[in-house]
Design an enzyme around this catalytic site. Structure first.
Site, PDB file in Angstrom:
ATOM      1  N   ASP A   1       0.822  -1.199   0.000  1.00 25.20           N
ATOM      2  CA  ASP A   1       0.000   0.000   0.000  1.00 25.20           C
ATOM      3  C   ASP A   1       0.866   1.263   0.000  1.00 25.20           C
ATOM      4  O   ASP A   1       1.925   1.310   0.633  1.00 25.20           O
ATOM      5  CB  ASP A   1      -0.900  -0.022   1.246  1.00 25.20           C
ATOM      6  CG  ASP A   1      -1.978   1.029   1.223  1.00 25.20           C
ATOM      7  OD1 ASP A   1      -2.798   1.006   0.294  1.00 25.20           O
ATOM      8  OD2 ASP A   1      -2.013   1.879   2.151  1.00 25.20           O
TER       9      ASP A   1
ATOM     10  N   GLU B   1       1.348  -0.313  -4.912  1.00 24.68           N
ATOM     11  CA  GLU B   1       0.255   0.608  -5.227  1.00 24.68           C
ATOM     12  C   GLU B   1       0.856   1.933  -5.682  1.00 24.68           C
ATOM     13  O   GLU B   1       1.225   2.784  -4.875  1.00 24.68           O
ATOM     14  CB  GLU B   1      -0.656   0.847  -4.021  1.00 24.68           C
ATOM     15  CG  GLU B   1      -1.863   1.696  -4.397  1.00 24.68           C
ATOM     16  CD  GLU B   1      -2.481   2.445  -3.224  1.00 24.68           C
ATOM     17  OE1 GLU B   1      -3.565   3.023  -3.406  1.00 24.68           O
ATOM     18  OE2 GLU B   1      -1.886   2.484  -2.131  1.00 24.68           O
TER      19      GLU B   1
ATOM     20  N   ASP C   1     -10.924   1.446  -3.798  1.00 24.00           N
ATOM     21  CA  ASP C   1     -10.609   2.880  -3.820  1.00 24.00           C
ATOM     22  C   ASP C   1     -11.304   3.629  -4.950  1.00 24.00           C
ATOM     23  O   ASP C   1     -11.079   4.830  -5.115  1.00 24.00           O
ATOM     24  CB  ASP C   1      -9.096   3.079  -3.967  1.00 24.00           C
ATOM     25  CG  ASP C   1      -8.335   2.746  -2.692  1.00 24.00           C
ATOM     26  OD1 ASP C   1      -8.871   2.990  -1.602  1.00 24.00           O
ATOM     27  OD2 ASP C   1      -7.205   2.238  -2.800  1.00 24.00           O
TER      28      ASP C   1
END
Length: 580
Positions: free
Chosen positions: A326, A355, A422
């Site tokens: 992340d 990410e 997201d």
């Protein structure tokens, strides 16, 4: 000839060792400027009659974006040292492009040319081979299935109610195990789980203990069973780790909250001064400006040791196959290099996905990640097919630009998604048009990379931005779009059964009709022609001669005519043996 537009750099996506034998070289030129490009290459120590000896190879026009043409050559050198240059030819003249600029004649001195000093196998970008044949399915565990109500959070709401930011619905490991047959039937062979570690929120991106399972999902025994059950079905498992920041209740940060500058953990975080908060402003770095997500100092030796041990622990104890990292772009390259070395030493074929939402070449040079969440590519597909915001030419230009931004070996394992926890759901973005969604899926599954489905998208779930995109999975078949499910299932099957459909075929746009997206996937034994009509009226197309008499694989019929009609929001997929 516009010399200013001709560009090459002897590294990254322009020159790289694809495998132990093949070298790939690219060069860029002004669009529609050069007629062809010839690569000159040879061993710098191979001289005769005071002149460097070289071979030549015609470069392939690999595509165009809005401004540039891209040229490509793959070759197997007879030596492991290479000097090389380019003969650039337009309608009027030819010039030789080298590291020192342009020459009217090919320089005899190889020192003037570009250099690939030595082909070291250790420098090859190596991602796990299994990824190239993997179709991923992203699960937000809290919303997938409630298999064990006894461990539910105290504020658990009825399954299927409208989600709020703080809602809990009871999804857990037992529920996922219960639904593995569903996933196997769909055809997926990889699951990406959003975080499962102990945290204070439903999304778990505020980790409080990186070595413990959040009790609302189950325990470590149940996780082992889940991983084992996945592996029995040939399904790989990817966990999500948040190493950019911790949660507010992470024990080291709580020690800082309690003891302030006297805390032995104060250097674990990026603290500018004490107290931690003044007049409503934070005196420490965080994810965004989230007070509950303090940024970890991954340069600190103790933090680094702790996080690397976390990365090893879940591989050693639970045999996971991949890590998704992340907010990876806000962590240092130095940390990710150590991270890769640590986990790859333990399990060489583990898949590492960062990410990163923008151009990612700095992270994809073989020393950090195997892939990133390919949002650049996602946005391009979504803007054209789902939002209908791009023209055919704009779409093709953007696709080519992205593909040329990375080596082929990177594109083959790119993590290609259409939505996630997201983003709004893809069907909602498509204004709930199933026709638009199907075309988006078709393109996603028929290009290079490893595609990912966000849970429920395959049955037509909708939702705006978080929390609406995190609704509970719908399990009542009467509420599922089974036609869409079977459409996606068929795409997955084609990708598995036809080599050129997935990662074992070249990708090339061709021009058949100005309103149609047409491209060929081809290898040494087979070729596919995709023709996608994104507009709201039928289009008649002329079939290229090499595909006349080919099989239309979606309808399993033979195409015998020289022309064909593609229905509005429809497509044709032609297959033939390239030996014919």
């Amino acid at each position: 000839m516009l010399k200013e537009a001709i560009y090459h750099r002897p590294k990254n996506n322009f020159a790289y060792l694809y495998d132990e034998e093949a070298v790939h070289i690219r060069i860029r030129s002004k669009k529609n400027d050069l007629r062809h490009v010839i690569l000159l290459y040879g061993d710098p120590y191979n001289w005769k009659d005071e002149a460097w000896q070289y071979k030549t190879k015609e470069m392939k026009h690999a595509g165009s974006d809005e401004l540039f043409d891209y040229w490509f050559a793959a070759f197997k050198p007879s030596c492991r040292r290479i000097r090389y240059g380019f003969k650039c030819v337009d309608d009027e003249r030819s010039v030789f492009y080298t590291e020192r600029g342009f020459y009217n004649e090919a320089p005899k001195d190889c020192a003037i040319y570009f250099s690939f000093p030595f082909l070291h196998a250790v420098d090859i970008f190596r991602a796990p081979d299994w990824v190239k044949k993997t179709v991923w399915y992203q699960i937000f565990p809290e919303r997938f299935e409630d298999g064990e109500p006894s461990i539910n959070h105290r504020d658990t709401q009825p399954w299927g109610a409208d989600p709020k930011k703080e809602s809990y619905f009871g999804g857990d490991f037992q529920g996922i195990i219960k639904r593995l047959d569903y996933l196997e039937n769909l055809g997926i062979n990889g699951i990406y789980f959003t975080p499962i570690f102990r945290a204070e929120t439903n999304h778990k991106y505020d980790t409080t203990n990186y070595l413990e399972i959040d009790p609302q999902f189950g325990d470590k025994r149940l996780l082992k069973k889940l991983v084992q059950e996945c592996h029995k079905r040939g399904i790989r498992v990817m966990l999500d780790a948040v190493f950019n920041h911790s949660g507010y209740c992470f024990a080291p940060f709580q020690d800082v909250v309690k003891n302030q500058e006297k805390s032995s953990y104060k250097d674990w975080f990026h603290i500018r001064k004490f107290p931690l908060k003044e007049d409503g402003n934070l005196n420490y770095d965080a994810f965004g400006f989230e007070e509950a997500m303090p940024k970890l100092n991954t340069e600190h030796p103790e933090v680094k040791k702790y996080l690397l041990n976390v990365a090893k622990y879940w591989i050693e104890e639970f045999d996971i196959d991949a890590w998704r990292l992340d907010v990876a772009n806000e962590v240092s390259h130095h940390f990710w290099r150590e991270f890769r070395q640590t986990v790859k030493t333990l399990k060489p074929d583990v898949y590492l996905v960062g990410e990163i939402w923008h151009d990612s070449m700095p992270w994809l040079q073989g020393d950090q990640f195997d892939a990133v969440m390919n949002y650049r590519f996602s946005d391009t597909m979504i803007d054209f097919f789902a939002r209908e915001k791009r023209t055919v030419d704009q779409f093709k230009h953007e696709v080519v630009h992205i593909m040329q931004s990375y080596p082929l070996s990177v594109n083959e394992v790119a993590f290609n998604l259409l939505g996630s926890h997201d983003t709004p759901r893809i069907l909602t973005i498509a204004n709930e048009s199933k026709e638009r969604l199907k075309l988006t899926y078709l393109f996603q599954f028929s290009v290079l990379g490893t595609p990912c489905i966000y849970y429920g998208d395959e049955i037509g779930m909708t939702g705006e931005q978080d929390p609406d995109c995190r609704k509970c999975m719908i399990w009542n078949e009467e509420e599922q779009d089974l036609d869409l499910f079977n459409f996606v299932k068929k795409l997955i099957a084609f990708r598995k059964e036809i080599r050129a459909f997935g990662n074992e075929g070249d990708f090339t746009f061709i021009n058949i009709h100005p309103s149609v997206i047409s491209y060929v996937r081809k290898n040494e034994n087979e070729q596919l022609l995709f023709m996608i009509n994104p507009i709201d009226q039928p289009v008649e197309v002329h079939i290229p001669i090499e595909f006349r008499g080919a099989t239309e694989i979606w309808t399993n019929s033979f195409l015998t005519e020289y022309t064909s009609t593609i229905n509005q929001k429809g497509f044709i997929i032609l297959y033939s043996s390239s030996r014919n």
